[in-house]
Scaffold this motif. Structure first.
Motif, PDB file in Angstrom:
ATOM      1  N   LEU A 146      36.279  34.552  45.424  1.00  0.00           N
ATOM      2  CA  LEU A 146      36.687  35.438  44.328  1.00  0.00           C
ATOM      3  C   LEU A 146      37.979  34.948  43.680  1.00  0.00           C
ATOM      4  O   LEU A 146      38.108  34.939  42.461  1.00  0.00           O
ATOM      5  CB  LEU A 146      36.871  36.865  44.831  1.00  0.00           C
ATOM      6  N   VAL A 147      38.928  34.552  44.510  1.00  0.00           N
ATOM      7  CA  VAL A 147      40.202  34.079  43.966  1.00  0.00           C
ATOM      8  C   VAL A 147      39.970  32.869  43.068  1.00  0.00           C
ATOM      9  O   VAL A 147      40.548  32.760  41.982  1.00  0.00           O
ATOM     10  CB  VAL A 147      41.189  33.727  45.101  1.00  0.00           C
TER      11      VAL A 147
ATOM     12  N   TYR B  95      38.539  34.092  39.896  1.00  0.00           N
ATOM     13  CA  TYR B  95      39.523  34.747  39.047  1.00  0.00           C
ATOM     14  C   TYR B  95      40.299  33.737  38.202  1.00  0.00           C
ATOM     15  O   TYR B  95      40.684  34.030  37.073  1.00  0.00           O
ATOM     16  CB  TYR B  95      40.550  35.520  39.905  1.00  0.00           C
TER      17      TYR B  95
ATOM     18  N   ILE C   8      41.451  42.586  37.488  1.00  0.00           N
ATOM     19  CA  ILE C   8      42.064  43.766  38.105  1.00  0.00           C
ATOM     20  C   ILE C   8      42.572  44.738  37.046  1.00  0.00           C
ATOM     21  O   ILE C   8      42.128  45.864  36.956  1.00  0.00           O
ATOM     22  CB  ILE C   8      43.238  43.414  39.047  1.00  0.00           C
ATOM     23  N   VAL C   9      43.521  44.302  36.222  1.00  0.00           N
ATOM     24  CA  VAL C   9      44.046  45.218  35.204  1.00  0.00           C
ATOM     25  C   VAL C   9      43.191  45.181  33.943  1.00  0.00           C
ATOM     26  O   VAL C   9      43.312  46.008  33.064  1.00  0.00           O
ATOM     27  CB  VAL C   9      45.507  44.889  34.838  1.00  0.00           C
TER      28      VAL C   9
ATOM     29  N   GLN D 211      39.539  45.479  32.436  1.00  0.00           N
ATOM     30  CA  GLN D 211      38.232  45.968  32.868  1.00  0.00           C
ATOM     31  C   GLN D 211      37.105  45.010  32.502  1.00  0.00           C
ATOM     32  O   GLN D 211      36.044  45.052  33.089  1.00  0.00           O
ATOM     33  CB  GLN D 211      37.944  47.354  32.242  1.00  0.00           C
TER      34      GLN D 211
ATOM     35  N   PHE E  42      52.212  40.640  40.600  1.00  0.00           N
ATOM     36  CA  PHE E  42      52.637  42.030  40.722  1.00  0.00           C
ATOM     37  C   PHE E  42      53.777  42.436  39.819  1.00  0.00           C
ATOM     38  O   PHE E  42      54.197  43.575  39.851  1.00  0.00           O
ATOM     39  CB  PHE E  42      52.968  42.338  42.181  1.00  0.00           C
ATOM     40  N   SER E  43      54.290  41.516  39.052  1.00  0.00           N
ATOM     41  CA  SER E  43      55.311  41.922  38.113  1.00  0.00           C
ATOM     42  C   SER E  43      54.809  41.747  36.699  1.00  0.00           C
ATOM     43  O   SER E  43      55.115  42.530  35.815  1.00  0.00           O
ATOM     44  CB  SER E  43      56.577  41.088  38.344  1.00  0.00           C
ATOM     45  N   GLN E  44      54.030  40.697  36.472  1.00  0.00           N
ATOM     46  CA  GLN E  44      53.472  40.485  35.150  1.00  0.00           C
ATOM     47  C   GLN E  44      52.007  40.903  35.093  1.00  0.00           C
ATOM     48  O   GLN E  44      51.408  40.877  34.022  1.00  0.00           O
ATOM     49  CB  GLN E  44      53.580  39.015  34.758  1.00  0.00           C
ATOM     50  N   TYR E  45      51.451  41.248  36.219  1.00  0.00           N
ATOM     51  CA  TYR E  45      50.056  41.680  36.290  1.00  0.00           C
ATOM     52  C   TYR E  45      49.109  40.631  35.729  1.00  0.00           C
ATOM     53  O   TYR E  45      48.068  40.953  35.170  1.00  0.00           O
ATOM     54  CB  TYR E  45      49.868  43.023  35.575  1.00  0.00           C
TER      55      TYR E  45
ATOM     56  N   PHE F 210      46.868  38.463  37.132  1.00  0.00           N
ATOM     57  CA  PHE F 210      46.226  38.086  38.388  1.00  0.00           C
ATOM     58  C   PHE F 210      45.475  36.776  38.290  1.00  0.00           C
ATOM     59  O   PHE F 210      45.376  36.025  39.248  1.00  0.00           O
ATOM     60  CB  PHE F 210      45.287  39.202  38.860  1.00  0.00           C
TER      61      PHE F 210
ATOM     62  N   ALA G 197      47.914  34.063  38.645  1.00  0.00           N
ATOM     63  CA  ALA G 197      48.344  33.972  40.039  1.00  0.00           C
ATOM     64  C   ALA G 197      47.274  33.261  40.861  1.00  0.00           C
ATOM     65  O   ALA G 197      47.585  32.429  41.720  1.00  0.00           O
ATOM     66  CB  ALA G 197      48.597  35.368  40.593  1.00  0.00           C
ATOM     67  N   SER G 198      46.022  33.573  40.571  1.00  0.00           N
ATOM     68  CA  SER G 198      44.932  32.910  41.297  1.00  0.00           C
ATOM     69  C   SER G 198      44.927  31.416  41.007  1.00  0.00           C
ATOM     70  O   SER G 198      44.602  30.605  41.878  1.00  0.00           O
ATOM     71  CB  SER G 198      43.584  33.508  40.908  1.00  0.00           C
TER      72      SER G 198
END
Lengths: 441, 307, 281
Positions: free
Chosen positions: B45-46, B49, B56-57, B59, B272-275, B277, B280-281
C-alpha cells in the motif's frame, strides 16, 4: 589427524526414529502452549457488553494534566444525569494526539468525542474526520449564544473551545528589582531595557526566554506573533498571508535586537515550552510569556519565587485593545461515530455553565461558556489580575482555523531562526515566509 | 559407542528425499507466513500511495506516476536530509562497531575476575535499557546550556562557554550522532560478546603456540571468526539508523534550521504536518530501495560464504 | 610464570581496568544522572549549579508509580507482551535461521531479501495502512495484536543474527547427528542450540528490549489504559504544558531493572568455556 572424536555438550544421546518424534512433539507442545497463552491473555481484555447502554469514547489528553480523578468525577456526573450513556475516557500523550486522530480517522476507529487543538481543525475537517457540530446543534435546538467562540471551516462549526488558556506576561519581581527596573514593562522599549538590564546581572541570568523549537513550533504563536497581536498587528489580510507588512517587520527587528544583545536565554532554537517554564521557575530568566495555568505549578515548585502577571508589552504609543494569545482545549465529534446524538449530549454537558465553571477552575483556564466564572478568579490575586487582563483585552490567535497551522508556524520558525542567526535579512525573512505560506493556502 | 546407523529402507528413499527438500521450507514457513500476512499488504500500500497525488486526506486519489519522485528529488530539503542521514548513519555504524568490538574484547579479557567482568558488563549495557523518549529527555537535560555537561566543563576550567550543544548549527548534528552512538553500541557489544564465546579455545592456544602476539591473535583468529556476525549487524544497523526518527525528533525536531533534518523527520513532517501522505510514502520507498541494495550486498556475502 | 611476565600481566590488567573504567563513565554517567534525578523534587531537576543529591531527597516519584494501579498495569502489560514476543521469536527464528544456515534451497535469496527489506519501511509511513489491517483482523487493542506486531520487527533481526551465529558453528556437528540417523530438528535442538546459548541469549535479550521499549505501534494499536505499556506511560507524563520529570526518570529506572536482572541471570553463558573442546580437529 586420526579419528574424529565427537564430544557433545548435552547428555548422552541415542538417535533414531523415536527421538525425532519426541523432539518435534516437544516443539509442538511448546508452540501450542504459547498459542493457548496468547488466546487466554486475549480473553482477559474482553469486557462484558451491556446491551442497553451506549458507551461513548472520549479521547483527550486532559485527564493526566488535571488533579487525579477530577476529570473522571465530571464524567461520572454526566453519567448520573444521563442514564443509559457511559463515558469511557481514552487518554493519550499530548504530543501524539494529532497523529493518533489522523490514524484513527483513516481506520474508522476514532473515538466518538475528541479533544482538539485549534491548530488542527482545518486539516481534520478536510480529512472528513470531524462531524459538523452546526448540524448537531440545530438538531438539538441548542442555544449557541452561550458559546464564547466556535471554530468554523467553510461556515460550519467543527470545534468548540471548552476552556481557554491565556498567555499573559510573567515577570520575576526580584530580578526586576535587582536590575533596577521599577515598574513592570508595558511598552516594547521598556521591555527591551528591562531584558537587557536583567541579562547583565550575571552570566546565567537572562531577561527573556523564547522556545523556538521546530518540533512543536508553538513558540511562534505564543511568544512571537503574540507580541504582534498585542499591538493590534495582523499576519493576515482578508484571510490570506500578509507577512510583509510594517508591523511584522518591526516585530522581527525588535526581537533580533534583543537576540544580538544576548538578552535571550541560550538554546532557544531547540527550547520547548516545557523547558521555558523550568528556566523561569529556577529564577534564571526575568520575563516570559506563558500560560496562566502554570501559576500553580510555579508556586508549587518554587514557593519563594515572587512573580507577577501583566498584559503583553505593545508598541510604544499603542493605545488600542491588546490581544492576549490563547490556546484552547477544544472538543469535537468524530464523523464515523455511531452515537452522534449521545456524543452531542456530552459536548453540551462540557459546555454547560456549571460544568464549564468547574473545569475552568481545576484547569486554571478561562471558560468557553460566556456565563461561567471559575472560582480562582475571586480566590487568587494573580488570577484575578489575569481575568482583568482577559476582559480588558481580546483573545487573539490568528492561527486557529488556518490550514496546516502547525506547518505554517514551522515554516515561519525556520526562516526566523535563519534571520536570528544572521543568515538572512529581515526583508528576506518576510519574502521567504510569505512565499512558503502562500503555497499552503 | 553410539547405536549403529539405521539403514533406510529402499522404498522410503524417494519420500525421505522429498521430505529433505521440503524441510527448509517447513522451517522458514512460520516467519514467512507472519511477514506475508502482516507486512506485505501495508508495504504494498505504501508503495502504491507513492504513485498517487495524495491519500488519506484525499477522498479520491488520482494516479500520478512518478510525479512525487520528481518533486522529492527537486526538493532542497530532501537533499539536505539525505546528506545529514548519510553522515549520521555512517558515523554511527562505524563508531558502534569500533566501540562495541573494543568493549566486548575488553570485557572478555581473562585478566579480570568474573565478578569484575560481570559488574562492568552490567554498566555497559545500561544505554540499551531505555525507551527513546527517555534517552532524548535525558540527553536534552545533560546537554542543556546550563546542564551538567557544561557545568563539568566549566568547573574543570576547560571553557567558560555555555555551549548550545543541541541548539547551535555547528554542533547539533554531532551531538545527536553522539547520542545515537551512546544509545546503540550495546547491541554490537552484546552480540560480539556472545560471538567471542563461540571461539574455540584451541584455536587461540594454537595461535599462542605459534608465537602470535595479542594483536595478531585478534586480527587472524578473532576477527575472521566474528566476520559473519559483524556483517549481519552492520547491515541491520545501517538500515535501522537510516530510518531513525524518534531520537532526532525529540531532541532537536530537525533543527536548528535544517542541521539535523533526517529522512525520518522529513518523512514525518510530510505525513503529519503537511498531510502529504503520498509524498511521505515516496520518501519511504526511497529508504526501501536503499535497504534493498544493502540486502543484495548481504545476500552476496552469504552466497560467497557458501562457495 | 616468571617474575617478569607476572609484572607484565599486572600492567596489562591495570591498563585494561583504566580503560574499562573510563568507558564505564561514558556508558553509565547519563544513567547515573537519571537515577539521581529520580530522587529529586521536580523543581530541582533544572537547578544550576546541578547537585547530585538534593537536600529534599524524596521517594515521591517512585511512590506515585507504586500507588497507582493504572501505572502498575503498564508494567504488567509490558511484561506480558515482551515475554511472549521473546519466546515466540526465539522459537520461530531459530528454525528459520537453521534453514538459512544449513540449507540451500530455491528462493533462499529472495526470502532473505524480503525479510531484510520489509523492515526498512519507516514505521511512520507504515503506521496507517498497518493500523487499518490490524483493525480488519480484529486485533485492535489486544495482546495478540501487539505481540504479533512486535514479532514482525523482531523476527527479521532474530533470523539474521541467529543465522550469523549458527554460521560460526562448524557443520561437522550436524553431520555427526545426521550420520547417526537423526533428523534436522534433532541436530538443531539437541546439538546446536545448547552450544549457541550465548548467541541465543543475546538475541533474546535484544528481542525483549525491542518489545519492551517500542512506542509507536504500542500507542497506535492500543486504546484503553488497561492495554497500554510502559513507554506510553512515560510519555503520558509529558503533558501539554509541563512534564513530570522525576516520575519519568523513576518509571524508566523501574523499567530497566527486570532486564538487568535477566542479564545477570544469564551472565554465566557469557563467561566462556561452553564451547571449548566441542570439536577437536
Amino acid at each position: 589427524m586420526g579419528r574424529k572424536k565427537r564430544k557433545y555438550a548435552g547428555p548422552k544421546q541415542r538417535y533414531g526414529g523415536s527421538m525425532n518424534k519426541k523432539v518435534s512433539f516437544r516443539t509442538r507442545i511448546g508452540a501450542a502452549l504459547s498459542v493457548a497463552a496468547l488466546l487466554a491473555t486475549g480473553t482477559i481484555t474482553s469486557t462484558p457488553a451491556h446491551a442497553a447502554d451506549v458507551t461513548l469514547e472520549f479521547a483527550q489528553w486532559w485527564d493526566p494534566e488535571l488533579p487525579t480523578g477530577s476529570f473522571r468525577a465530571l464524567m461520572d456526573e454526566f453519567e448520573a444525569t444521563n442514564p443509559g450513556i457511559k463515558v469511557k475516557l481514552v487518554s493519550g500523550p499530548y504530543s501524539t494526539t494529532k497523529t493518533q486522530i489522523v490514524a484513527g480517522a483513516a481506520s474508522k476507529t476514532m473515538s466518538d468525542v475528541v479533544g482538539l487543538d485549534g491548530a488542527w481543525v482545518n486539516d481534520f475537517a478536510k480529512q472528513g474526520a470531524l462531524e459538523s457540530l452546526s448540524g448537531l446543534m440545530t438538531a438539538a435546538s441548542y442555544d449557541q449564544k452561550q458559546l464564547a467562540s466556535q471554530i468554523k471551516v467553510d461556515g460550519k462549526t467543527y470545534m468548540i473551545p471548552v476552556v481557554n488558556f491565556v498567555y499573559p506576561l510573567f515577570t520575576n519581581s526580584d530580578l526586576l528589582k535587582k536590575a533596577g527596573v521599577n515598574k513592570i514593562p508595558s511598552t516594547r522599549s521598556e521591555f527591551a531595557t528591562a531584558a537587557k538590564k536583567i541579562s547583565k546581572i550575571n552570566s546565567t541570568t537572562k531577561g527573556w526566554v523564547i522556545p523556538l523549537s521546530l518540533e512543536a513550533p508553538n513558540g511562534i504563536q505564543n511568544d512571537v506573533m503574540s507580541l504582534l497581536w498585542a499591538s493590534g498587528g495582523s499576519m493576515l489580510k482578508n484571510g490570506q498571508p500578509d507577512l510583509k507588512n510594517a508591523k511584522v517587520k518591526a516585530l522581527n527587528t525588535y526581537i533580533k535586537n534583543l537576540w544580538d544583545a544576548k538578552a535571550i536565554t541560550p538554546g532557544a532554537f531547540t527550547l520547548k515550552e516545557q523547558d521555558k517554564v523550568e528556566e523561569f521557575t529556577n529564577g534564571r530568566v526575568g520575563m516570559m510569556i506563558d500560560t496562566l495555568s502554570h501559576v500553580t505549578l510555579i508556586q508549587k515548585n518554587n514557593p519563594k519565587l515572587k512573580f507577577n502577571i501583566s498584559p503583553l508589552p505593545s508598541e510604544d504609543g499603542f493605545k488600542g485593545k491588546r490581544g492576549i494569545p490563547y490556546a484552547s482545549w477544544g472538543i469535537g465529534v468524530s464523523s464515523n461515530s455511531k452515537n452522534k446524538t449521545e456524543a452531542w449530549k456530552l459536548v453540551s454537558f462540557m459546555m454547560s455553565e456549571k460544568t464549564n465553571s468547574k473545569l475552568s477552575s481545576i484547569a486554571r483556564a478561562f471558560p468557553g461558556n460566556t456565563k461561567s466564572v471559575p472560582d480562582f478568579v475571586t480566590s487568587d490575586a494573580i488570577s484575578k489580575k489575569a481575568f482583568e487582563i482577559y476582559t480588558q483585552g481580546y483573545p487573539a490567535n490568528e492561527f486557529t482555523g488556518l490550514p496546516v497551522a502547525e506547518e505554517l508556524m514551522r515554516l515561519y520558525g525556520e526562516q526566523f531562526q535563519k534571520y536570528l542567526s544572521g543568515k538572512i535579512s529581515v526583508t528576506k525573512l518576510a519574502d521567504n515566509a510569505q512565499a512558503a505560506w502562500l503555497k499552503k493556502f | 559407542m553410539l547405536a549403529p546407523a539405521k539403514i533406510s529402507k529402499p522404498q522410503n528413499f524417494s519420500t525421505s528425499l522429498i521430505k529433505r527438500k521440503l524441510e527448509p521450507y517447513g522451517f522458514i514457513s512460520p516467519t514467512v507466513l507472519l511477514l506475508l500476512l502482516l507486512m506485505v499488504i501495508p508495504v504494498f500500500l505504501v508503495i502504491r500511495y507513492s504513485f498517487m497525488d495524495n491519500v488519506i486526506v484525499n477522498q479520491n486519489p488520482l494516479f500520478v506516476g512518478l510525479e512525487n519522485y520528481r518533486t522529492m528529488i527537486a526538493d532542497e530539503r530532501f537533499i539536505i536530509a539525505v546528506k545529514n542521514t548519510a553522515f549520521f548513519t555512517i558515523v554511527s555504524v562505524i563508531a558502534h562497531l569500533i566501540i562495541g568490538l573494543s568493549f566486548a574484547t575488553l570485557l572478555n579479557s581473562e585478566l579480570l575476575s568474573k565478578t569484575t567482568r560481570t559488574i562492568y558488563r552490567m554498566i555497559y549495557i545500561l544505554p540499551w535499557l531505555f525507551t527513546v523518549a527517555i534517552i532524548a529527555i535525558l540527553w536534552r537535560m545533560i546537554l542543556n546550556p546550563l546542564g551538567v555537561l557544561n557545568y563539568i566543563i566549566m568547573s574543570l576550567g576547560i571553557s567558560q562557554n555555555q555551549t548550545e550543544w543541541l541548539s547551535s548549527e555547528s554542533t547539533a548534528l554531532l551531538a545527536v550522532t553522539f547520542i545515537n552512538i551512546w544509545a546503540g553500541y550495546p547491541f554490537y557489544m552484546i552480540s560480539l560478546l556472545a560471538g567471542l564465546q563461540g571461539i574455540p579455545k584451541d584455536l587461540h592456544e594454537a595461535a599462542l603456540v605459534d608465537g602470535a602476539t595479542g594483536l595478531q591473535k585478534f586480527w587472524n583468529v578473532t576477527l575472521p571468526h566474528l566476520k559473519p556476525l559483524i556483517i549481519s549487524m552492520s547491515i541491520l544497523d545501517l538500515i535501522w539508523t537510516s530510518q531513525q526518527f524518534a531520537l532526532i525528533w525529540m531532541t532537536t525536531g530537525g533543527g536548528p534550521l535544517t542541521s539535523t533534518e533526517m529522512l525520518g523527520t522529513y518523512t514525518y513532517k510530510l505525513a503529519f504536518s503537511q498531510y502529504e501522505f503520498s509524498q511521505a510514502s515516496t520518501s519511504a520507498v526511497f529508504l526501501f530501495l536503499i535497504s534493498m541494495g544493502l540486502a543484495l550486498v548481504y545476500n552476496r556475502t552469504q552466497r560467497a560464504r557458501e562457495q | 610464570m616468571t617474575v617478569g611476565s607476572a609484572r607484565k600481566r599486572r600492567i596489562h590488567k591495570s591498563g585494561v581496568l583504566i580503560v574499562i573504567s573510563l568507558g564505564a563513565i561514558f556508558a553509565g554517567f547519563p544513567v547515573f544522572w537519571m537515577f539521581v534525578n529520580s530522587f529529586k523534587p521536580n523543581s530541582e531537576i533544572f537547578a544550576f549549579p546541578p547537585k547530585i543529591i538534593s537536600p529534599n531527597f524524596t521517594l515521591d516519584a517512585y511512590f506515585e508509580i507504586f500507588n497507582n494501579p493504572e501505572k502498575v498495569r503498564f508494567f504488567i502489560n509490558s511484561y506480558i507482551v515482551a515475554i511472549c514476543v521473546t519466546l515466540l521469536t526465539l522459537l520461530i527464528a531459530l528454525q528459520t535461521a537453521y534453514a538459512f544456515s544449513r540449507y540451500r534451497f530455491r528462493g533462499k535469496g529472495l526470502v532473505n531479501m524480503v525479510i531484510i527489506t520489509l523492515q526498512s519501511v519507516p514505521p511512520i509511513t507504515l503506521m496507517i495502512p498497518y493500523f487499518s489491517l490490524v483493525v480488519t483482523l480484529k486485533l485492535y487493542n489486544t495482546y495478540q495484536g501487539l505481540i504479533l506486531t512486535h514479532m514482525v520487527f523482531t523476527l527479521p533481526y532474530a533470523v539474521i543474527m541467529l543465522t550469523g551465529y549458527l554460521n560460526t558453528l562448524p557443520r561437522e556437528l550436524d553431520e555427526a547427528v545426521k550420520i547417526d540417523g537423526g533428523s534436522a530438528l534433532t541436530a538443531l535442538w539437541r546439538i546446536l542450540v545448547p552450544i549457541s546459548i550465548p548467541g541465543i541469549v543475546s538475541v533474546g535479550i535484544y528481542t525483549f528490549m525491542i518489545s519492551w521499549n517500542e512506542f509507536l505501534f504500542a500507542l497506535t494499536l492500543t486504546k484503553t489504559q488497561e492495554m497500554r505499556t510502559v513507554p506510553i506511560g512515560i510519555q503520558l507524563l509529558m503533558g501539554q504544558h509541563s512534564y513530570e520529570w522525576n516520575q519519568m526518570m523513576s518509571m524508566s529506572i523501574l523499567g530497566s531493572i527486570p532486564v538487568l536482572a535477566l542479564f545477570l541471570l544469564f551472565q554465566r553463558y557469557f563467561l566462556g568455556g561452553l564451547t571449548s573442546g566441542a570439536v577437536k580437529a
